[in-house]
Design a protein around this motif. Structure first.
Motif, short mmCIF file in Angstrom:
data_model
loop_
_atom_site.label_atom_id
_atom_site.label_comp_id
_atom_site.label_asym_id
_atom_site.label_seq_id
_atom_site.Cartn_x
_atom_site.Cartn_y
_atom_site.Cartn_z
N PRO A 1 23.45 0.87 6.01
CA PRO A 1 22.24 0.80 6.83
C PRO A 1 21.06 0.15 6.09
CG PRO A 1 23.21 2.98 6.96
CD PRO A 1 23.97 2.24 5.91
N THR A 2 20.93 0.44 4.79
CA THR A 2 19.83 -0.16 4.02
C THR A 2 20.01 -1.67 3.95
OG1 THR A 2 19.73 1.84 2.71
CG2 THR A 2 18.58 -0.04 1.82
N ALA A 3 21.26 -2.11 3.69
CA ALA A 3 21.55 -3.55 3.60
C ALA A 3 21.23 -4.23 4.94
CB ALA A 3 23.01 -3.77 3.22
N ILE A 4 21.61 -3.59 6.04
CA ILE A 4 21.37 -4.19 7.36
C ILE A 4 19.87 -4.21 7.66
CG2 ILE A 4 21.72 -3.79 9.85
CD1 ILE A 4 24.55 -2.76 9.08
N TYR A 5 19.20 -3.12 7.31
CA TYR A 5 17.76 -3.03 7.58
C TYR A 5 17.01 -4.13 6.83
CZ TYR A 5 13.06 -1.02 7.88
OH TYR A 5 11.73 -0.82 8.12
N LEU A 6 17.30 -4.26 5.54
CA LEU A 6 16.57 -5.25 4.73
C LEU A 6 16.92 -6.67 5.17
CD1 LEU A 6 14.63 -5.38 2.24
CD2 LEU A 6 16.65 -5.92 0.90
N THR A 7 18.20 -6.92 5.41
CA THR A 7 18.62 -8.28 5.80
C THR A 7 18.03 -8.66 7.16
OG1 THR A 7 20.67 -7.85 4.62
CG2 THR A 7 20.63 -9.78 6.01
N SER A 8 17.99 -7.72 8.10
CA SER A 8 17.43 -8.04 9.42
C SER A 8 15.95 -8.40 9.31
CB SER A 8 17.64 -6.89 10.39
OG SER A 8 16.87 -5.78 10.00
N LYS A 9 15.28 -7.90 8.26
CA LYS A 9 13.86 -8.22 8.07
C LYS A 9 13.66 -9.50 7.27
CE LYS A 9 12.22 -4.26 9.76
NZ LYS A 9 11.50 -4.25 11.02
N LEU A 10 14.52 -9.69 6.22
CA LEU A 10 14.28 -10.80 5.30
C LEU A 10 15.09 -12.05 5.60
CD1 LEU A 10 14.02 -9.02 1.81
CD2 LEU A 10 12.20 -9.64 3.37
N ALA A 11 16.38 -11.86 5.93
CA ALA A 11 17.24 -13.04 6.13
C ALA A 11 18.21 -12.77 7.27
CB ALA A 11 17.99 -13.34 4.83
N PRO A 12 17.72 -12.69 8.51
CA PRO A 12 18.61 -12.32 9.63
C PRO A 12 19.78 -13.28 9.82
CG PRO A 12 16.43 -13.00 10.43
CD PRO A 12 16.34 -12.90 8.95
N GLU A 13 19.63 -14.52 9.34
CA GLU A 13 20.72 -15.50 9.50
C GLU A 13 21.94 -15.13 8.65
OE1 GLU A 13 17.83 -16.00 8.07
OE2 GLU A 13 18.11 -16.92 6.10
N LEU A 14 21.75 -14.25 7.66
CA LEU A 14 22.87 -13.84 6.79
C LEU A 14 23.41 -12.46 7.14
CD1 LEU A 14 21.58 -14.97 3.26
CD2 LEU A 14 22.98 -16.25 4.87
N LEU A 15 22.93 -11.90 8.25
CA LEU A 15 23.27 -10.51 8.57
C LEU A 15 24.78 -10.27 8.67
CD1 LEU A 15 22.07 -7.76 9.11
CD2 LEU A 15 21.89 -8.33 11.51
N GLY A 16 25.48 -11.15 9.36
CA GLY A 16 26.92 -10.97 9.55
C GLY A 16 27.68 -10.91 8.23
N PRO A 17 27.59 -11.99 7.42
CA PRO A 17 28.33 -11.96 6.15
C PRO A 17 27.92 -10.82 5.23
CG PRO A 17 27.43 -14.16 6.57
CD PRO A 17 26.94 -13.28 7.66
N ILE A 18 26.62 -10.49 5.20
CA ILE A 18 26.17 -9.42 4.29
C ILE A 18 26.71 -8.07 4.75
CG2 ILE A 18 24.11 -8.09 3.60
CD1 ILE A 18 22.70 -10.76 3.13
N ALA A 19 26.69 -7.82 6.06
CA ALA A 19 27.21 -6.53 6.56
C ALA A 19 28.70 -6.42 6.29
CB ALA A 19 26.92 -6.41 8.05
N VAL A 20 29.43 -7.52 6.53
CA VAL A 20 30.88 -7.48 6.29
C VAL A 20 31.15 -7.25 4.80
CG1 VAL A 20 32.99 -8.88 6.29
CG2 VAL A 20 31.51 -8.85 8.30
N ALA A 21 30.40 -7.96 3.93
CA ALA A 21 30.60 -7.79 2.48
C ALA A 21 30.26 -6.36 2.07
CB ALA A 21 29.73 -8.79 1.72
N ALA A 22 29.13 -5.83 2.57
CA ALA A 22 28.69 -4.48 2.16
C ALA A 22 29.73 -3.43 2.54
CB ALA A 22 27.34 -4.16 2.79
#
Lengths: 397, 108
Positions: free
Chosen positions: A168-189
């Protein structure tokens, strides 16, 4: 007349066939559909974080089915919601994605996590906070590594937070800072969180000696109910006053915990632990999966994120173990020594990382019980990663 | 080339300052939690109990005294708990006929 009708029907049929997914899709869609099948396999057969992996995989499938039009990344282009064209163009997943975009789902998940977490081991041994802090080193080392690979500062911060091992922290931060990377970051996390029992043990063994792994820790003192009630209130006040950007995550985490510990709102506590949590997991998973479109996922950036993600995990685990060893140098009383194996539990991933510490410890001394000691750094890691996210948000948000 | 294009002083400063801030905040929480723990534990500190071994005669005397004391506080009972019969004396209070709705009489 018959000729006219048949011409009309023919045109309609041609249009109908033209709208079929087979005719409008490209190879990227099919690669992503294959990736979603792989993730479904991992979730169902291998049971890798199935709660989120399955929903993410199905979201990925829905968004990549050509012609389904359930998710439109252009409505969120540039990091903003384009309200002027939203209602006319939005599909089901666009509406659900608003919960991610507005930072609602991760905070609601934290509410449930708080209601399911026992902070007792952390209250009994506050030094565990230090191990939780040390494990966040992976976030900042990965931030440096991602910057070296050419990612922007905001993107690097989002990649680094994978090291916090907190979805959830990774998704929260990514949705605020780099939403274009949300998919790969969530899958990696979530992939790496599922692989904690594979990633951590070699690092733990590499950095500890045989005698260190056999250290027995003294039993933790009992924690009173009053302490457990005061703890979430104090943490919320202190952290929010010092770091307001961490307030949504820490506030929800601690509110959930207060509901559990106070014992007077049993129904609310059970609701956030079960029904609310499950509903939000479905919405969060399926919409995060929906952001993994072919154009967002099939590129060198995704490969970089996957590589940096594992580096973040490894560095975080190593940071916790090394700090525990360092602390032992200053502890003279042998009875108060810390087993360094519990240091790796500082990377959040509750309670998997603590279980790994327990299992590793028992391999070298079957009667050594490290689980409760490891739960301290483990829950400290949740607080630590939320604080780290708040700091990165304050820097780059 | 990409490596050289990075603004290293800025990146390294952000990473170092960010990590130090995390550590400082959690160290602060350690002190606060220690203070809270000390406040709660000091109230509860029990007085150390003086170790004193009891002799067998003393233990027997205490056990006998306790047995006599408890026996004197309790009536003598048959210790038979089998139910041989149930008396169901008639009373209008437990009469079923008064508790159920009467069927209307059918008149021709």
């Amino acid at each position: 007349m018959i000729n006219f009708l048949s011409a009309n029907i023919l045109d309609s049929l041609v249009d109908f066939v033209g709208q079929m997914g087979f005719t409008v899709g490209d190879w990227g869609n099919y690669v992503m559909i294959a990736v979603s099948f792989l993730l479904m396999y991992l979730a169902i057969v291998k049971k890798y974080e199935p709660m989120l992996m399955l929903t993410i995989a199905f979201g990925m499938l829905l968004t990549n089915l050509p012609g389904a039009n359930m998710f439109h990344s252009e409505l969120f282009a540039g990091g903003h919601v384009h309200w002027d064209i939203f209602v006319n163009n939005a599909g089901l997943l666009d509406y659900l994605y608003l919960g991610v975009k507005l930072g609602i789902y991760p905070c609601l998940i934290f509410l449930g996590v708080g209601a399911m977490t026992d902070f007792g081991p952390l209250i009994a041994n506050p030094k565990s906070f230090l191990l939780g802090a040390a494990a966040q080193v992976g976030i900042f080392l990965t931030f440096i590594g991602a910057s070296a690979l050419g990612f922007t500062e905001a993107q690097s911060a989002s990649i680094g937070i994978i090291g916090g091992a907190d979805g959830p922290t990774a998704i929260y931060l990514t949705s605020k800072l780099a939403p274009e990377l949300l998919g790969p970051i969530a899958v990696a996390a979530y992939s790496y969180m599922a692989l904690v029992p594979v990633i951590q043990p070699p690092i733990m063994r590499l950095l500890t000696t045989d005698s260190e792994r056999k250290i027995r820790m003294t039993q933790l003192r009992p924690v009173s109910k009053k302490e457990k009630i005061i703890f979430p209130i104090i943490i919320t006040v202190i952290v929010t006053l010092l770091l307001p950007s961490a307030a949504p995550l820490i506030g929800c985490l601690m509110f959930g915990n207060l509901m559990k510990e106070c014992g007077v709102v049993e129904r609310l506590s059970k609701t956030v632990q079960n029904e609310l949590m499950n509903i939000v997991v479905i919405f969060l998973g399926i919409t995060v999966g929906a952001t993994a479109t072919a154009e967002a996922f099939i590129n060198w950036q995704t490969l970089g994120i996957l590589v940096m993600g594992i580096v973040a995990f490894a560095c975080g685990s190593a940071g916790g173990v090394l700090l525990a060893k360092l602390m032992n140098l200053f502890i003279k009383d042998p009875a108060k020594k810390i087993n360094p194996l519990i240091g790796s539990a500082g990377v959040s991933a509750v309670p998997m990382a603590a279980r790994v510490s327990q299992d590793e410890g028992r391999k070298y001394d079957p009667s050594n019980f490290l689980l409760m000691h490891a739960m301290g750094p483990n829950v400290a890691g949740v607080v630590g990663s939320a604080v780290a996210a708040g700091i990165l948000l304050a820097f780059f948000g | 080339m990409m490596f050289l294009a990075v603004d290293w002083p800025s990146i390294l400063s952000f990473a170092l300052v960010g990590f130090l801030l995390v550590v400082v905040m959690l160290v602060l929480l350690v002190f606060i939690m220690k203070a809270m723990g000390a406040a709660f534990v000091s109230h509860k500190k029990a007085q150390p109990v003086e170790k004193h071994e009891l002799r067998e005669e003393e233990i027997a005397a205490i056990a006998t005294a306790l047995k006599l004391y408890k026996s004197s506080r309790h009536d003598k009972e048959s210790e038979v708990i089998t139910i041989h019969q149930i008396k169901r004396a008639y009373s209008p209070w437990n009469s079923k006929i008064h508790g159920l709705t009467q069927m209307p009489d059918y008149r021709k």
